[in-house]
Design a protein around this motif. Structure first.
Motif: not given
Length: 112
Positions: A49-65
């Motif tokens: 993933v992009s650096p931005e998504d590496k930070l954002a995805l786990p924050q937005e949905d920690p159960e999935t990412f």
């Protein structure tokens, strides 16, 4: 929920994508550059993933990412395949492929 076969169907449908194992794990590549790795022990997919998504995805949905210790210094996030639908996974794998694909191949793909 997406199975390994579902992942294969999406990943190998991308231009010049191949599958070749590394350390006993199925790895999806474009021109021998890994863009996703199936991790059976997590029933998850480590996806570039992009650096931005590496930070954002786990924050937005920690159960999935998540970003396990093994991937802290990489550009990968781990996707829980039991919690994602095929449409969202298709978007993630396509973007991962785009991040690894050579410019000309990516340009041809984007041109449709």
């Amino acid at each position: 929920m997406v199975s390994l076969e579902g992942v294969r169907g999406v990943a190998l449908g991308l231009p010049e994508a191949t599958e070749r194992a590394a350390y006993g794990m199925p790895c999806f590549r474009v021109r021998d550059k890994i863009f996703a790795v199936y991790r059976e022990e997590w029933h998850g997919l480590a996806c570039l993933v992009s650096p931005e998504d590496k930070l954002a995805l786990p924050q937005e949905d920690p159960e999935t990412f998540s970003v396990p210790e093994h991937y802290r210094n990489s550009s990968m996030v781990v996707v829980d395949l039991a919690r994602i639908d095929k449409e969202h996974l298709t978007e993630l794998l396509t973007e991962a492929w785009r991040l690894r694909a050579p410019n000309r191949l990516r340009e041809r793909f984007d041109a449709g």
